[in-house]
Design an enzyme around this catalytic site. Sequence first.
Site, PDB file in Angstrom:
ATOM      1  N   ASP A  49      -8.242  -0.135  -9.961  1.00  0.00           N
ATOM      2  CA  ASP A  49      -6.918  -0.583  -9.262  1.00  0.00           C
ATOM      3  C   ASP A  49      -6.871  -2.195  -9.028  1.00  0.00           C
ATOM      4  OD1 ASP A  49      -5.203   0.361  -7.895  1.00  0.00           O
ATOM      5  OD2 ASP A  49      -6.209   0.018  -5.608  1.00  0.00           O
ATOM      6  N   SER A  50      -5.675  -2.688  -7.766  1.00  0.00           N
ATOM      7  CA  SER A  50      -5.613  -3.972  -7.701  1.00  0.00           C
ATOM      8  C   SER A  50      -6.451  -4.155  -6.397  1.00  0.00           C
ATOM      9  CB  SER A  50      -4.264  -4.363  -7.608  1.00  0.00           C
ATOM     10  OG  SER A  50      -3.840  -3.035  -6.811  1.00  0.00           O
ATOM     11  N   GLY A  63       1.740  -4.825  -7.983  1.00  0.00           N
ATOM     12  CA  GLY A  63       3.796  -4.399  -7.787  1.00  0.00           C
ATOM     13  C   GLY A  63       4.736  -5.715  -7.722  1.00  0.00           C
ATOM     14  N   CYS A  68      -4.389   3.288 -11.162  1.00  0.00           N
ATOM     15  CA  CYS A  68      -3.699   2.065 -10.328  1.00  0.00           C
ATOM     16  C   CYS A  68      -1.993   2.193 -10.737  1.00  0.00           C
ATOM     17  CB  CYS A  68      -3.476   0.464 -10.531  1.00  0.00           C
ATOM     18  SG  CYS A  68      -1.993  -0.874  -9.881  1.00  0.00           S
ATOM     19  N   ASN A  69      -1.081   3.022 -10.228  1.00  0.00           N
ATOM     20  CA  ASN A  69       0.590   3.407 -10.259  1.00  0.00           C
ATOM     21  C   ASN A  69       1.342   1.977 -11.337  1.00  0.00           C
ATOM     22  OD1 ASN A  69       1.127   6.097  -9.501  1.00  0.00           O
ATOM     23  ND2 ASN A  69       0.236   5.140  -7.845  1.00  0.00           N
ATOM     24  N   GLU A 108      -3.914  -3.105   2.905  1.00  0.00           N
ATOM     25  CA  GLU A 108      -5.225  -4.461   2.137  1.00  0.00           C
ATOM     26  C   GLU A 108      -5.376  -4.998   3.600  1.00  0.00           C
ATOM     27  OE1 GLU A 108      -7.410  -4.792  -0.512  1.00  0.00           O
ATOM     28  OE2 GLU A 108      -5.855  -3.223  -1.818  1.00  0.00           O
ATOM     29  N   CYS A 157       1.506   5.262  -5.284  1.00  0.00           N
ATOM     30  CA  CYS A 157       0.914   4.151  -5.419  1.00  0.00           C
ATOM     31  C   CYS A 157       0.085   5.139  -4.545  1.00  0.00           C
ATOM     32  CB  CYS A 157       1.924   3.232  -4.126  1.00  0.00           C
ATOM     33  SG  CYS A 157       0.212   1.589  -4.093  1.00  0.00           S
ATOM     34  N   THR A 158      -1.472   4.381  -4.839  1.00  0.00           N
ATOM     35  CA  THR A 158      -2.538   5.034  -4.850  1.00  0.00           C
ATOM     36  C   THR A 158      -2.964   4.913  -3.166  1.00  0.00           C
ATOM     37  OG1 THR A 158      -4.091   2.981  -6.384  1.00  0.00           O
ATOM     38  CG2 THR A 158      -4.125   5.869  -7.398  1.00  0.00           C
ATOM     39  N   HIS A 159      -2.607   3.135  -2.889  1.00  0.00           N
ATOM     40  CA  HIS A 159      -3.312   2.797  -1.840  1.00  0.00           C
ATOM     41  C   HIS A 159      -1.963   3.832  -0.342  1.00  0.00           C
ATOM     42  CE1 HIS A 159      -3.652  -0.718  -3.131  1.00  0.00           C
ATOM     43  NE2 HIS A 159      -4.218  -1.540  -2.186  1.00  0.00           N
TER      44      HIS A 159
END
Length: 276
Positions: free
Chosen positions: A21-22, A54, A84-85, A164, A196-198
């Site tokens: 993921d980012s 994104g 990560c989408n 983040e 979004c996985t966040h």
Amino acid sequence: MKTKKPDFTHLSANQPIGIFDSGVGGLTVAKEIKKLLPNENLIYFGDTKHLPYGEKSREAIVGYSTKITNFLLEKNCKAIVIACNSATANALKEVLELVDNKVPVIDVINPVAEKVSYEIHNNVGVIATKATVSSGLYKKSIRKHNKFIKVDELATPLLVPAIEEGFRNHPITNAIIYNYLSNNKLKNIETLILGCTHYPLLLNEIKQYYGNRVRVIDSPSIVANQLRIILEKHHLLNDGNQKPTYQFYLSDITKNFEKISKKFFGNSIDLEMKVL
């Protein structure tokens, strides 16, 4: 042209699962994989140096995603999870081409879209990054399985930086959530996909906004279950491993990643800096 049939007979159940993921978002998927498949060895790559994906161009996202995939293949992973989408929406095709059926690839959009399509959902909302919304992949994937579902997608770009930066359960994040979820695009939805996985890190705040009026889809558990099904099908489940290992590689080590990864995986984990 005939598609090459996947052949995973060269793989072993003892090999690790690669997840990327980012940033911290993919940890929500890694956490569910750990819960559902407690004997699996995991290797996680968080591209914190380049987040948020994104806001990046498609070309940049493809570049980051293919480099990380190569790294995870070099680490002998038996499966790649694109947690990560934005990477799924923009680089899934390139990742699949690179992997060339050597290992299974699980993304975070198609399993969720398919599950939503076959359940009772009429008006579905999707909140995601600009890159994911621009791709329209959620709408395409859902309507491929069920053309009668109405899908409204809304870009919510401020949420990833807020997460983040560690702004969870915070007035700033609550104000951003209220601003986005009260948007007219989401006015008549019955179901909300956190694209979004966040975003599952803000699940409580999002549910609080809606009360019981809207069903919020738990994407990480759907993705973990899809991984389990694929590994089981190809006899790659690691059942006998009593001491699984968890390796974390980051392109930039951040305090917030350290905090969340230790919360999910325990204080003894090590974070290793790796610039690709």
